[in-house]
Write an enzyme that holds these catalytic residues in place. Sequence first.
Site, PDB file in Angstrom:
ATOM      1  N   LYS A  79       0.845  -1.206   0.000  1.00 52.80           N
ATOM      2  CA  LYS A  79       0.000   0.000   0.000  1.00 52.80           C
ATOM      3  C   LYS A  79       0.883   1.261   0.000  1.00 52.80           C
ATOM      4  O   LYS A  79       0.856   2.062   0.940  1.00 52.80           O
ATOM      5  CB  LYS A  79      -0.940  -0.012   1.213  1.00 52.80           C
ATOM      6  CG  LYS A  79      -2.098  -1.002   1.029  1.00 52.80           C
ATOM      7  CD  LYS A  79      -3.026  -1.006   2.211  1.00 52.80           C
ATOM      8  CE  LYS A  79      -3.897   0.204   2.312  1.00 52.80           C
ATOM      9  NZ  LYS A  79      -4.926   0.336   1.293  1.00 52.80           N
TER      10      LYS A  79
HETATM   11  N1  PMP Z   1      -7.781  -3.262  -2.950  1.00 48.35           N
HETATM   12  C1  PMP Z   1      -7.256  -2.033  -2.868  1.00 48.35           C
HETATM   13  C2  PMP Z   1      -6.609  -1.462  -4.066  1.00 48.35           C
HETATM   14  C3  PMP Z   1      -7.329  -1.306  -1.656  1.00 48.35           C
HETATM   15  O1  PMP Z   1      -6.813  -0.093  -1.570  1.00 48.35           O
HETATM   16  C4  PMP Z   1      -7.982  -1.899  -0.546  1.00 48.35           C
HETATM   17  C5  PMP Z   1      -8.093  -1.143   0.738  1.00 48.35           C
HETATM   18  N2  PMP Z   1      -6.990  -1.356   1.562  1.00 48.35           N
HETATM   19  C6  PMP Z   1      -8.504  -3.196  -0.692  1.00 48.35           C
HETATM   20  C7  PMP Z   1      -8.396  -3.844  -1.902  1.00 48.35           C
HETATM   21  C8  PMP Z   1      -9.167  -3.881   0.463  1.00 48.35           C
HETATM   22  O2  PMP Z   1      -8.203  -4.233   1.410  1.00 48.35           O
HETATM   23  P1  PMP Z   1      -8.600  -4.388   2.956  1.00 48.35           P
HETATM   24  O3  PMP Z   1      -9.756  -5.282   2.992  1.00 48.35           O
HETATM   25  O4  PMP Z   1      -7.380  -4.978   3.572  1.00 48.35           O
HETATM   26  O5  PMP Z   1      -8.904  -3.027   3.441  1.00 48.35           O
END
Ligand code: PMP
Length: 303
Positions: A154
């Site tokens: 991220k």
């Molecule tokens: N895909 C992307 C591109 C994201 O930014 C997120 C948010 N973090 C998710 C999927 C979902 O991830 P999570 O369930 O860990 O928040």
Amino acid sequence: MPSYCYFQGEIVPLENAKISVMTHALHYGTGLFEGIRGNWNAAHGQLYIFRLQDHMRRMKDGCKVLRLDIPFSADDLSRITVDVAKKCGFKEDIYLRPLAYKSSEALGVRLHDLKSDFLCFAIPWGRYIDTDSCRLAVSTWRRPDDNVFPPSVKATGLYINNALTKTEAIENGFDEGVMLAPDGHVAEGSGENLFLVEKGKLVTPATYSSILNGITRDTVIQLAKNELGLEVEERLVDRYELYTADECFLTGTAAHLTPVCEIDRRKLGDGGIGPITAKLKDLYFDAIKGNLPKYTGWCTPVY
Ligand code: PMP
């Protein structure tokens, strides 16, 4: 109620946490963030942070890729995050934003010979996608290949890819965009993983489909298998399946579990929330609010 931020070793009012215009991360996107939710349970009088340690483990993995050397373990980061939430004292749903970043006041494209720092703040935050009948469009922007940039990291800089997708979708009159992987298979939304229901089975792009390995995705997979006895297929997903599936929903910490009613102007099912989506949504909200005894290990109490 004021927000607070862990910044340069102490918890300070959010408005006092300021960085220099020369900060490396501001110029080159050399930061790494997490999005974590604290969910208020009025009946328990408690704020539960959902899957905190898992978020911090993912953060530490991303730090390796970006060579962010912060002197904290995942447990230390979790403790700091709870301290910030406690200091804020919110009695409502909140969003926690930890950020590790290259903090040197220095120019030059690189990851080496730079200082790293960590901050974390909390703000009240309700819904991210404000609809239960989300309309999607396949984006003209694709997710990167793992060798362009690992999509499970991220990194702040990577999110320009997601921002291009989101703005394109909104300006074209949709709620969210679906990015394809470099090979043309379905990847994910700009801030959410994607699930389809096909003939009673749950189908979702595998981690090798240029997705972020979502914690909500994992939560839903576990609930689907363990609580509903559903079969879950993690595999390559064709674009064709977006148009022919019985149900679709998105998952993400910010977006929670958001039902999708339409993709590229093709209605899914009868256009309402599908039966399997509805069951998973209820289970998911019970889990994050600390209402499912079997899964309270996922919920860290703040107070
Ligand atoms: N895909 C992307 C591109 C994201 O930014 C997120 C948010 N973090 C998710 C999927 C979902 O991830 P999570 O369930 O860990 O928040």
